[in-house]
Enzyme design. Structure first.
Site, PDB file in Angstrom:
ATOM      1  N   GLU A   1      33.143  53.826  44.937  1.00 22.01           N
ATOM      2  CA  GLU A   1      32.852  53.272  46.262  1.00 22.01           C
ATOM      3  C   GLU A   1      34.130  53.247  47.116  1.00 22.01           C
ATOM      4  OE1 GLU A   1      31.403  49.481  44.619  1.00 22.01           O
ATOM      5  OE2 GLU A   1      33.060  48.471  45.649  1.00 22.01           O
TER       6      GLU A   1
ATOM      7  N   HIS B   1      28.705  46.406  48.647  1.00 20.26           N
ATOM      8  CA  HIS B   1      29.544  45.454  47.915  1.00 20.26           C
ATOM      9  C   HIS B   1      29.705  44.144  48.714  1.00 20.26           C
ATOM     10  CE1 HIS B   1      32.858  45.285  44.610  1.00 20.26           C
ATOM     11  NE2 HIS B   1      32.396  44.069  44.871  1.00 20.26           N
TER      12      HIS B   1
ATOM     13  N   ARG C   1      30.025  45.922  38.678  1.00 22.54           N
ATOM     14  CA  ARG C   1      30.995  46.885  39.177  1.00 22.54           C
ATOM     15  C   ARG C   1      30.404  48.268  39.036  1.00 22.54           C
ATOM     16  NH1 ARG C   1      33.315  43.621  41.398  1.00 22.54           N
ATOM     17  NH2 ARG C   1      35.510  43.017  41.408  1.00 22.54           N
TER      18      ARG C   1
HETATM   19  C1  GLV Z   1      33.624  41.018  44.026  1.00 24.43           C
HETATM   20  O1  GLV Z   1      33.128  42.014  43.565  1.00 24.43           O
HETATM   21  C2  GLV Z   1      34.409  40.104  43.247  1.00 24.43           C
HETATM   22  O2  GLV Z   1      34.815  40.478  42.141  1.00 24.43           O
HETATM   23  O3  GLV Z   1      34.669  39.001  43.728  1.00 24.43           O
END
Ligand code: GLV
Ligand code: GLV
Length: 324
Positions: free
Chosen positions: A267, A285, A238
């Site tokens: 983000e 992401h 993250r």
């Molecule tokens: C993506 O970042 C998730 O947590 O699935």
């Protein structure tokens, strides 16, 4: 009939399964809802199909007293105040397991791209800069045989360890809140080390820790200073686990060789310092974004929502609740 909110667009054939059980308020135009819009749309709703872009905090919960289930289409759930949900008897679910191997593939790809300068050299080629071969152009550290460091040894961390150890002959070291069972360590060929040793010894460090107040800026200037100048850093965890400003500075100074980042503080905004340096691979992401896995995540989130609200074959027993 209970009503639910599908906060973002997902695969419509999958989301449509909710219509057999609920009145569905969806968002086919896929706008990110502001907090005020989210609260307004949640009035009278018993459940929400959420993604990382909805922040379900105490304020939202207080304003939406009919809410009973928050079902995230993500393995991470730092967008949800889980303790506040549980205090109100609201079920929270996430989508673990279905994305483990896909996400590990991407983490490994990002690490390799950073080490072997794949994005940087590709951009150079597109700019027309490839005029001749030269012996040291875009040289970088090797991946095979190098020491793989993993911070956060959950399912995804273990899947990355397997790729490194079995596929690339990498010695694997890791740090985690709790140590793995010796038999699992042995099967992975992974050695538990403290965090300073991990930083000092890793040739390629991959971050897979969940975000929490405790993991905020786990990698900042002081930690980057302990890494090898030839090392790479990959973040698929993250934004916020890394101090992006400190990382941008370390990359600019050549304090570490390169980085691969799929997640960012704030983000979809990206720190301008990261956009300004060549030795970082930046992706939006997408670590779980294989077609099959994104469908599996949506399907699991739908199953969780149906079961959490007392419907379907698993009524009252959602497949993947977040423990409290
Ligand atoms: C993506 O970042 C998730 O947590 O699935
Ligand atoms: C995180 O939840 C993981 O699966 O590694």
């Amino acid at each position: 009939m209970q009503a639910v909110l599908v906060a973002r667009a997902a695969f419509s054939d999958i989301v449509d399964r909710l219509r057999a059980h609920f009145e569905v308020d969806d968002n086919p135009e896929d706008r990110v809802l502001s907090k005020a819009e989210l609260i307004a749309r949640l009035q009278g709703k018993a459940g929400i199909f959420a993604t990382g872009s909805e922040r379900i905090d105490a304020e939202v919960l207080a304003a939406c007293p009919q809410l009973r289930a928050v079902c995230n289409m993500a393995v991470g759930y730092n967008n949800i105040d889980v303790a506040a949900c549980h205090a109100r008897g609201i079920v929270v679910t996430n989508t673990p397991d279905v994305l483990t191997e896909t996400t590990a593939d991407f983490g490994f790809a990002l690490m390799m791209a950073a080490a072997r300068r794949i994005a940087e050299s590709e951009h150079s080629l597109r700019r027309g800069e490839w005029t001749k071969w030269s012996f040291d152009q875009f040289t970088g550290p090797d991946v095979h045989g190098a020491t793989l460091g993993i911070l956060g040894m959950g399912r995804i961390g273990q899947a990355i360890a397997r790729r490194g150890a079995l596929g690339f002959g990498m010695p694997v070291i890791y740090h985690n809140r709790s140590r793995l069972e010796p038999a699992i360590e042995q099967a992975l060929g992974a050695r538990y080390v403290d965090k300073p040793t991990l930083l000092r010894e890793a040739d390629h460090l991959v971050l897979v820790v969940p975000y929490s107040a405790a993991s905020h800026h786990t990698i900042g200037a002081a930690e980057l200073a302990q890494m090898k100048p030839t090392a790479t850093l990959t973040n698929i965890a993250r934004g916020g686990v890394v101090d992006d400003a400190a990382l941008a500075e370390a990359l600019k100074q050549g304090r570490i060789a390169a980085a691969g980042l799929d997640v960012f503080e704030g983000e979809p905004k990206v720190h301008p310092g990261l956009l300004a340096v060549p030795n970082v691979v930046l992706t939006p992401h997408i670590a779980s974004a294989s077609i099959a896995t994104r469908r599996a995540m949506a399907s699991l989130a739908v199953d969780n929502l149906i079961a959490s609200l007392g419907c379907g074959p698993n009524a009252g027993r959602p497949p993947t609740p977040v423990p409290g």
